[in-house]
Design a protein around this motif. Structure first.
Motif, PDB file in Angstrom:
ATOM      1  N   ARG A  56       0.882  -1.176  -0.074  1.00  0.00           N
ATOM      2  CA  ARG A  56       0.107  -0.018   0.123  1.00  0.00           C
ATOM      3  C   ARG A  56       0.728   1.246   0.002  1.00  0.00           C
ATOM      4  N   TYR A  57       2.013   1.178   0.807  1.00  0.00           N
ATOM      5  CA  TYR A  57       2.718   2.425   0.773  1.00  0.00           C
ATOM      6  C   TYR A  57       3.573   2.819  -0.694  1.00  0.00           C
ATOM      7  N   TRP A  58       3.995   1.747  -1.125  1.00  0.00           N
ATOM      8  CA  TRP A  58       4.709   1.842  -2.391  1.00  0.00           C
ATOM      9  C   TRP A  58       4.100   1.410  -3.606  1.00  0.00           C
ATOM     10  N   PRO A  59       2.852   1.834  -3.882  1.00  0.00           N
ATOM     11  CA  PRO A  59       2.112   1.215  -4.962  1.00  0.00           C
ATOM     12  C   PRO A  59       2.824   1.250  -6.078  1.00  0.00           C
ATOM     13  N   SER A  64       7.495  -2.575  -3.109  1.00  0.00           N
ATOM     14  CA  SER A  64       6.303  -2.919  -2.785  1.00  0.00           C
ATOM     15  C   SER A  64       5.973  -4.498  -2.817  1.00  0.00           C
ATOM     16  N   GLN A 132       6.995   6.702  -4.962  1.00  0.00           N
ATOM     17  CA  GLN A 132       5.995   7.776  -4.292  1.00  0.00           C
ATOM     18  C   GLN A 132       5.400   7.119  -3.146  1.00  0.00           C
ATOM     19  N   THR A 134       2.406   6.330  -0.419  1.00  0.00           N
ATOM     20  CA  THR A 134       1.084   6.789  -0.306  1.00  0.00           C
ATOM     21  C   THR A 134       0.612   6.669   1.097  1.00  0.00           C
ATOM     22  N   ARG A 135       0.129   7.887   1.509  1.00  0.00           N
ATOM     23  CA  ARG A 135      -0.226   8.139   2.967  1.00  0.00           C
ATOM     24  C   ARG A 135      -1.723   7.579   2.996  1.00  0.00           C
TER      25      ARG A 135
END
Length: 186
Positions: A56-59, A64, A132, A134-135
């Motif tokens: 989820r954090y590095w989609p 990821s 990028q 993802t928060r």
């Protein structure tokens, strides 16, 4: 002949690196082992939550990807994929030999030249982009399902102030109504 005979571990590592047979039957056996490891990882909450976080954090970025891969990627691999991978990446521009212990620079150069000096080729550009992050708040659905089935689960939350951790804990407390025990610590 080498001025410095290589110790057995160096000979073994060079042989593994340069002369892997990539036997199809052995690849199939290892595929079974990796698929078992993937299942074990999914049944180990701290490993599974780590993979979910990175997904989820590095989609859509290689950071990821689960270390073991996914069932789909592991099932899809063939001998030719490994041969291609080795040809693209096992070249002088991508090899780092990092010794540790009682070894002289001269001996290391001698062993490296003997075992790896014949390597040719240049590194293939792998492309890629700067990841990028993802928060957000991501629900670990499998952990929730396991908790509802009365299989203990541990779910950790981390994040900067203002991301909604308090709201998340409120949502978890509502799970008590569905029979889940929720404990929290500060």
């Amino acid at each position: 002949s080498s001025r410095h005979p290589a110790p057995l571990p160096i000979d073994l590592l060079a042989d593994l690196f340069l002369n892997s047979r990539l036997d199809r039957a052995e690849i199939d056996r290892e595929r079974t082992v990796v698929l078992q490891e993937i299942s074990q990882n999914e049944d180990t909450p701290d490993d599974y939550i780590h993979d979910l976080f990175h997904l989820r954090y590095w989609p859509e970025h290689p950071l990821s990807f689960p270390v073991c891969g996914t069932r789909e990627t592991v099932q899809a691999l063939h001998r030719s994929d490994f041969v291609e991978f080795l040809a693209e990446r096992y070249c002088p521009a991508r090899v780092i030999i990092a010794p540790a212990g009682d070894i002289t620079h001269e001996a290391l150069e001698d062993w490296a030249a003997r075992d790896f000096g014949h390597l040719t080729g240049t590194a293939v550009g792998l492309g890629g982009s700067v990841p990028q992050p993802t928060r957000g708040v991501f629900m670990a659905e499998k952990a929730l399902e396991q908790a509802k089935a009365r299989h203990g689960q541990i779910v950790g939350t981390i994040g900067e102030p203002g991301l909604g951790k308090s709201r998340l804990f409120y949502e978890f407390k509502l799970l008590r109504l569905s029979g889940c025990l929720v404990l929290e610590a500060y």
